[in-house]
Design an enzyme around this catalytic site. Structure first.
Site, short mmCIF file in Angstrom:
data_model
loop_
_atom_site.label_atom_id
_atom_site.label_comp_id
_atom_site.label_asym_id
_atom_site.label_seq_id
_atom_site.Cartn_x
_atom_site.Cartn_y
_atom_site.Cartn_z
N LYS A 107 0.87 -1.18 0.00
CA LYS A 107 0.00 0.00 0.00
C LYS A 107 0.89 1.21 0.00
CE LYS A 107 -4.46 0.92 0.23
NZ LYS A 107 -5.61 0.10 -0.21
N ASP A 147 -6.92 4.31 -4.98
CA ASP A 147 -7.55 4.16 -3.66
C ASP A 147 -8.13 5.53 -3.31
OD1 ASP A 147 -7.74 2.08 -1.34
OD2 ASP A 147 -7.13 3.90 -0.33
N1 LIG Z 1 -10.81 2.70 -5.55
C1 LIG Z 1 -10.56 1.42 -5.50
O1 LIG Z 1 -10.36 0.80 -6.53
C2 LIG Z 1 -10.53 0.68 -4.19
C3 LIG Z 1 -10.12 -0.66 -4.21
C4 LIG Z 1 -10.14 -1.39 -3.03
C5 LIG Z 1 -10.56 -0.78 -1.87
N2 LIG Z 1 -10.92 0.53 -1.86
C6 LIG Z 1 -11.39 1.11 -0.60
O2 LIG Z 1 -12.67 1.70 -0.78
C7 LIG Z 1 -12.81 2.81 0.12
C8 LIG Z 1 -13.21 4.06 -0.66
O3 LIG Z 1 -12.21 4.36 -1.62
P1 LIG Z 1 -12.49 5.22 -2.95
O4 LIG Z 1 -11.49 4.78 -3.95
O5 LIG Z 1 -13.94 5.21 -3.26
O6 LIG Z 1 -12.06 6.69 -2.45
P2 LIG Z 1 -12.59 8.12 -2.97
O7 LIG Z 1 -11.52 9.07 -2.61
O8 LIG Z 1 -13.06 8.04 -4.39
O9 LIG Z 1 -13.87 8.38 -2.06
C9 LIG Z 1 -13.79 8.45 -0.68
C10 LIG Z 1 -15.10 9.01 -0.15
O10 LIG Z 1 -15.05 8.98 1.28
C11 LIG Z 1 -15.33 10.27 1.77
N3 LIG Z 1 -14.60 10.44 3.04
C12 LIG Z 1 -13.29 10.68 3.22
N4 LIG Z 1 -13.02 10.82 4.54
C13 LIG Z 1 -14.20 10.62 5.18
C14 LIG Z 1 -14.58 10.66 6.55
N5 LIG Z 1 -13.69 10.90 7.51
N6 LIG Z 1 -15.89 10.42 6.85
C15 LIG Z 1 -16.79 10.17 5.88
N7 LIG Z 1 -16.49 10.15 4.57
C16 LIG Z 1 -15.21 10.37 4.23
C17 LIG Z 1 -14.89 11.23 0.70
O11 LIG Z 1 -15.53 12.51 0.83
C18 LIG Z 1 -15.36 10.47 -0.55
O12 LIG Z 1 -16.74 10.65 -0.76
C19 LIG Z 1 -11.46 2.96 0.84
O13 LIG Z 1 -11.53 2.29 2.08
C20 LIG Z 1 -10.51 2.23 -0.10
O14 LIG Z 1 -9.38 1.76 0.60
C21 LIG Z 1 -10.92 1.27 -3.01
#
Ligand SMILES: NC(=O)c1ccc[n+]([C@@H]2O[C@H](COP(=O)([O-])OP(=O)(O)OC[C@H]3O[C@@H](n4cnc5c(N)ncnc54)[C@H](O)[C@@H]3O)[C@@H](O)[C@H]2O)c1
Length: 288
Positions: A107, A147
């Site tokens: 990561k 991510d």
């Molecule tokens: N993008 C991917 O392909 C991927 C793959 C595996 C896992 N993930 C996991 O999915 C989750 C979301 O990732 P993403 O890629 O959608 O990110 P992103 O940045 O696109 O979206 C994150 C969202 O969470 C909100 N957020 C941030 N801090 C916050 C808080 N303290 N309280 C409430 N909301 C909050 C943001 O405003 C946004 O709406 C993460 O845990 C990430 O590790 C993502």
């Protein structure tokens, strides 16, 4: 299982200790599985558009490489630190091993609020971070992915920076890149589809009908927005969503397509979406 009360790293270590007890692992093997193979901290100097120089902290942790090249996302978030990245890397090792795919776990992250940077600043920051990691990443070594706070454009900048340094196009250095430069169709929604499938597996265990289930999604970003869409399309009633600025609620049901359009049109946050009550993230988690 008692989860750690402190950082993500504490939580991951408590989970590992629990598994080690069940598996009757000796102390040496437990230690090996806890200790990241490589933890890299880099400084990321960023020249802002206004001429100010900011020195940001970046990280990449390769937790385990026993099963293959390390695999794991790259996060841009102000709360990102080495402990969080270590925990997320260890969880990536477990996820790849549990799914039986030939990868280890990694990561990365930069402690930054990307929403406060211009596109040009994000590009300079990403390319500088990627340049620091060139000797350590690569299709056979460690493969970053999007991510929190990063997207397919971020992956394209990393691929281009890496390819420039190695002297040949290295599409395999990242996943989650645009289709036009070798990305995979369906990748953008794959994580959200996983959320839907996991939720449906839980509903089956609980003997509950998805069409009689209400859904609240915390984090309406790349994953959360499409997860809300898929759950809605499969018959669940979406009653609340939130982002870092707060949440919105409507017990009669929210339309994720309209919400996604609202945010894409520059709404920036779901808060204030017409026909909803504003709630906090804590209240969202306590909804029935
Ligand atoms: N993008 C991917 O392909 C991927 C793959 C595996 C896992 N993930 C996991 O999915 C989750 C979301 O990732 P993403 O890629 O959608 O990110 P992103 O940045 O696109 O979206 C994150 C969202 O969470 C909100 N957020 C941030 N801090 C916050 C808080 N303290 N309280 C409430 N909301 C909050 C943001 O405003 C946004 O709406 C993460 O845990 C990430 O590790 C993502």
């Amino acid at each position: 299982m008692i989860l750690g009360t402190g950082s993500a790293w504490d939580t991951a270590c408590v989970q590992l200790a629990d598994a080690a007890r069940h598996l009757d692992l000796d102390d040496g093997m437990h230690d090996l599985l806890r200790t990241p193979r490589r933890s890299i901290s880099v400084s990321v100097p960023l020249l802002r558009d206004d001429g100010q120089l900011l020195v940001l902290s970046g990280y990449r942790v390769q937790h385990n490489l026993a099963r293959g090249p390390a695999k794991g996302g790259l996060r841009y978030h102000p709360a990102c630190d080495l402990d969080e990245v270590k925990a997320l890397a260890m969880w990536m090792t477990w996820k790849c091993a549990l799914m039986g795919i030939p990868y280890g776990g990694a990561k990365g992250g930069i402690a930054v609020e990307p929403g406060l940077l211009s596109r040009q600043e994000r590009e300079r920051m990403t390319r500088r971070y990627a340049a620091e990691l060139v000797p350590l990443i690569g299709p056979d070594k460690d493969i970053p992915a999007p991510d929190v706070g990063t997207d397919e454009q971020t992956m394209a900048w990393i691929m281009d920076t890496y390819s420039t340094h190695t002297g040949h196009t290295a599409a395999g250095v990242v996943t989650g890149k645009p289709l036009s430069i070798g990305g995979s169709a369906g990748r953008a929604g794959a994580t959200s589809r996983g959320v839907q499938l996991a939720a449906f597996a839980a509903l089956r265990e609980l003997d509950k009908d998805p069409r009689e289930t209400t859904v609240a999604v915390q984090g309406f970003g790349k994953v959360g927005a499409l997860a809300a869409q898929y759950l809605h399309d499969a018959g669940c009633r979406l009653v609340a969503v939130s982002d870092v600025k707060g949440g919105v609620h409507n017990g009669a049901g929210l339309n994720p397509t309209a919400l996604i359009r609202h945010v894409a049109r520059g709404g920036d946050t779901v808060v204030g979406y017409p026909g909803t009550d504003t709630i906090t993230n804590a209240e969202l988690l306590e909804l029935e």
